[in-house]
Write an enzyme that holds these catalytic residues in place. Structure first.
Site, mmCIF file in Angstrom:
data_model
loop_
_atom_site.group_PDB
_atom_site.id
_atom_site.type_symbol
_atom_site.label_atom_id
_atom_site.label_comp_id
_atom_site.label_asym_id
_atom_site.label_seq_id
_atom_site.Cartn_x
_atom_site.Cartn_y
_atom_site.Cartn_z
ATOM 1 N N ASP A 120 94.697 -46.697 54.068
ATOM 2 C CA ASP A 120 93.537 -47.445 53.605
ATOM 3 C C ASP A 120 92.678 -46.570 52.681
ATOM 4 O O ASP A 120 92.394 -45.409 53.002
ATOM 5 C CB ASP A 120 92.714 -47.875 54.834
ATOM 6 N N GLU B 255 96.809 -47.880 49.499
ATOM 7 C CA GLU B 255 95.982 -49.032 49.138
ATOM 8 C C GLU B 255 94.964 -48.598 48.082
ATOM 9 O O GLU B 255 93.787 -48.383 48.378
ATOM 10 C CB GLU B 255 95.268 -49.592 50.387
HETATM 11 C C1 GLC Z 1 90.031 -51.177 52.296
HETATM 12 C C2 GLC Z 1 90.179 -52.448 53.100
HETATM 13 C C3 GLC Z 1 88.879 -53.175 53.112
HETATM 14 C C4 GLC Z 1 87.821 -52.301 53.713
HETATM 15 C C5 GLC Z 1 87.757 -50.945 53.008
HETATM 16 C C6 GLC Z 1 86.963 -49.955 53.805
HETATM 17 O O1 GLC Z 1 89.772 -51.437 50.969
HETATM 18 O O2 GLC Z 1 91.230 -53.214 52.593
HETATM 19 O O3 GLC Z 1 88.977 -54.389 53.812
HETATM 20 O O4 GLC Z 1 86.569 -52.926 53.633
HETATM 21 O O5 GLC Z 1 89.042 -50.371 52.855
HETATM 22 O O6 GLC Z 1 87.689 -49.501 54.905
#
Ligand code: GLC
Length: 648
Positions: A283, A325
């Site tokens: 993440d 991500e």
């Molecule tokens: C990523 C997740 C998102 C979250 C962010 C902070 O982008 O996909 O949903 O708010 O991280 O953890």
């Protein structure tokens, strides 16, 4: 160059753990020796000048050894099966679904009963949204983790998760979960100790006595949630300090300049690997390294840390792939696959976020040119890595592609983005979409978009207005969007609910823990009674479900769809039609999509100049044979229709 002293050092650490280097553990030993130099170099690049660098490096190697020792026979066997298959994750046979366990079916245990549903749809890979303990109300959908090793009671227990993994195994399903690397919850044990004044744990975070440095950082760090959580620091009254909290004030950023933090999180990564995770979603990796005077996003050190993680995994749990991500500018996304000597040795997957957003661009404008302009960047993806392709996920849609791409199609970037924002938030007069703006930033004019696939494609409005023609058009749009992303190359990731046409869910507005975040409108609570309608011929649910099922089945039949970096975009003979050729060995598939609300005419020359000389093509979508016309003749495409054509 061969590094004798490192080799001896590693041998000594291995013998402490009774590793049979010439026996059963030989393959592990080979991996360790093959990667040790890289691990040491990457580690030294970040931590080499730390006073405890040498001691902590030994700890890191021991952590890798322990991860291997704790890896079950079953998962070790899967590692070697995957190694034998080669790049297993490039396959056309994998289709995923991303879901919140509680909103999908209540609990982890109930999910085992739903495996038949996935099998029926053709889904063989699950992304379970964050499951680990996170305080309700201040959880950011589970992305504010208070215990990385304890499954939140709302979902079940760790044993339930292990049982589910076994059930998924029986169905040959892959599992993805998240590691929330960038931050912890403000009530995580480390944060609690930091609040109590424990210096060791205060160093796990970026904590400051006053606003001097926070103000400096804030000058160059953008706001991520400008409406609900402006700024990048929060005041902590318990210890009278300021802590960095880039996302929400309850998400405290971990300080990776401290090697102890890296080691703790590497252990968590191995803990997940040994639960049998096939793909680990990292993440927000863009944020893990901070530096004054910069945006503190996508910094080179973040990549070094990811490469270090990857090398360690290759030794201890080589069957686990990594998804980064990184929802950032197209050129920056590419770097998460690794660069230089580490090309294709960082993240195995990234979200094709640029393409996803550009599909929404094409759908609103009916013009494919901005999307085509982005391909110069997108096609740079290295061989051996792949995309997660998608139309919607739990997050907003950001319009983060380059101004140059918009300009090359002759549009003004500001006005173009403004149009898209208005179109999808429904304020543009003739727009059929029902969505909302997320995180509008009046300072920059930036805004992202929330809304479910169905609602953004007009289904919500069409149903409310009981408009049969509009319902028909919106169903076509939904399938067009899915089909376009399913055949591009990469693993398609369906967002739960989209397979049955779920429109926005507004129940979040009455929950104070969610009402400040309109991303919840597209995170539905599944109503299994309504889902029964997938079995009733002619219902909206049935049509979307069975056509999604059909798209997945077609994908599975076509090895040419596996991601061998084998995509060529067709020239835009008609700017309303996006077309690509997938070619591998002797097989060819021409995929063409009409993003216009009118009939489009596509010159057959678009196919022929790619070397297509058959007189007939088979359309996997309609099941019909299509006679090929001459140049200057046209393939006539209905509004929002598509074809998946194989020359015969
Ligand atoms: C990523 C997740 C998102 C979250 C962010 C902070 O982008 O996909 O949903 O708010 O991280 O953890």
């Amino acid at each position: 160059m061969y590094n004798y002293s490192l080799h001896q050092h590693i041998n000594a650490l291995l013998s402490k753990h009774n590793i049979a280097i010439a026996g059963d553990d030989n393959l592990f030993y080979v991996r360790m020796i093959a990667n040790a130099d890289a691990i040491q170099d990457l580690y030294n690049e970040i931590y080499g000048d730390h006073p405890k660098a040498t001691e902590l490096f030994s700890n890191l190697i021991e952590s890798v050894i322990r991860a291997y020792v704790n890896r079950s026979e079953n998962f070790r066997k899967k590692d070697s099966d995957k190694a034998q298959k080669g790049d297993w994750f490039l396959s056309n046979t994998i289709t995923g679904m991303s879901l919140y366990v509680d909103r999908f079916c209540g609990s982890i245990n109930n999910l085992s009963d739903k495996l038949g549903y996935f099998e029926r749809l053709g889904v063989s890979f699950l992304h379970l949204m964050p499951l680990f303990e996170s305080p309700e109300g201040k959880s950011d959908g589970g992305y504010a983790v208070s215990n990385f090793r304890k499954v939140d009671e709302r979902f079940g227990t760790l044993d339930d998760l292990k049982k589910l993994r076994q059930h998924m195994d029986q169905q040959d399903m892959y599992l993805m979960i998240d590691i929330v690397l960038n931050h912890t919850s403000y009530v995580h044990e480390w944060a609690t100790k930091a609040k109590q004044g424990d210096k060791q744990y205060q160093d796990y975070f970026y904590m400051f006595d006053d606003r001097r440095l926070p103000d400096e950082y804030d000058k160059t760090m953008p706001d991520i949630f400008p409406e609900s959580s402006p700024g990048n620091f929060s005041y902590v009254p318990e210890c009278n300090k300021w802590v960095m909290s880039v996302f929400h004030d309850y998400q405290w950023d971990l300080n990776y300049t401290n090697p102890a933090v890296f080691l703790e999180m590497l252990d968590v990564i191995f803990f997940y690997a040994n639960l049998g995770v096939d793909i680990l979603r990292i993440d927000a990796p863009a944020f893990i390294w901070k530096q004054l005077g910069t945006s503190s996003q996508n910094l080179p050190q973040a990549h070094t840390l990811l490469q270090l993680i990857k090398q360690c995994i290759l030794v201890a749990a080589p069957g686990m792939a990594l998804l980064g991500e990184a929802i950032v500018a197209p050129k920056e996304i590419m770097k998460y696959f690794g660069t230089g000597a580490y090309t294709a040795k960082e993240c195995d997957f990234a979200y094709n976020a640029t393409q996803m957003a550009l599909q929404w661009d094409m759908l609103a404008t009916g013009d494919t040119r901005v999307m085509l302009a982005a391909q110069n960047d997108i096609l740079q993806k290295p061989y051996g890595t792949t995309w997660l392709t998608y139309t919607r996920c739990h997050d907003d849609i950001g319009l983060g592609y380059g101004d140059d791409m918009i300009e090359s199609a002759g549009y003004n970037p500001y006005q173009h983005r403004k149009f898209l924002q208005d179109y999808y938030s429904g304020s543009y007069p003739s727009s059929p979409a029902t969505g909302a703006l997320f995180s509008s930033n009046p300072k920059t004019g930036d805004a992202r978009i929330s809304g479910s696939l169905a609602s953004l494609c007009g289904l919500e409005k069409a149903i409310n207005e009981n408009d049969a023609d509009a319902i028909e058009i919106s169903i076509r749009k939904i399938l067009l969007m899915q089909a376009h992303s399913f055949f591009l190359g990469g693993v398609p990731m369906i967002f739960y609910g989209d397979e049955a046409g779920y429109t926005n869910d507004y129940s979040y507005l009455t929950d104070p823990g969610k009402s400040y975040d309109n991303r919840w409108m597209h995170r539905p609570v599944i109503n299994w009674q309504k889902n029964e309608l997938i079995n009733e011929a002619g219902t909206i649910e049935n049509r979307i479900f069975s056509d999604t099922q059909k798209l997945i089945a077609i994908r599975k039949k076509l090895p040419v769809i596996a991601d061998h970096k084998n995509i060529t975009w067709l020239n835009p003979y008609n700017i309303h039609v996006a077309g690509y050729l997938r070619k591998y060995g002797k097989q060819e598939l021409y995929c063409v999509f009409n993003f216009s609300n009118s009939v489009s005419y596509l010159d057959w020359a678009a196919f022929k100049e790619q070397g297509m000389n058959s007189t007939i093509m088979y359309d996997y979508w309609t099941g019909m044979m299509l006679p090929v016309g001459y140049n200057d003749d046209y393939l006539i495409m209905e509004p929002y229709s598509f074809h998946l054509l194989e020359p015969q």
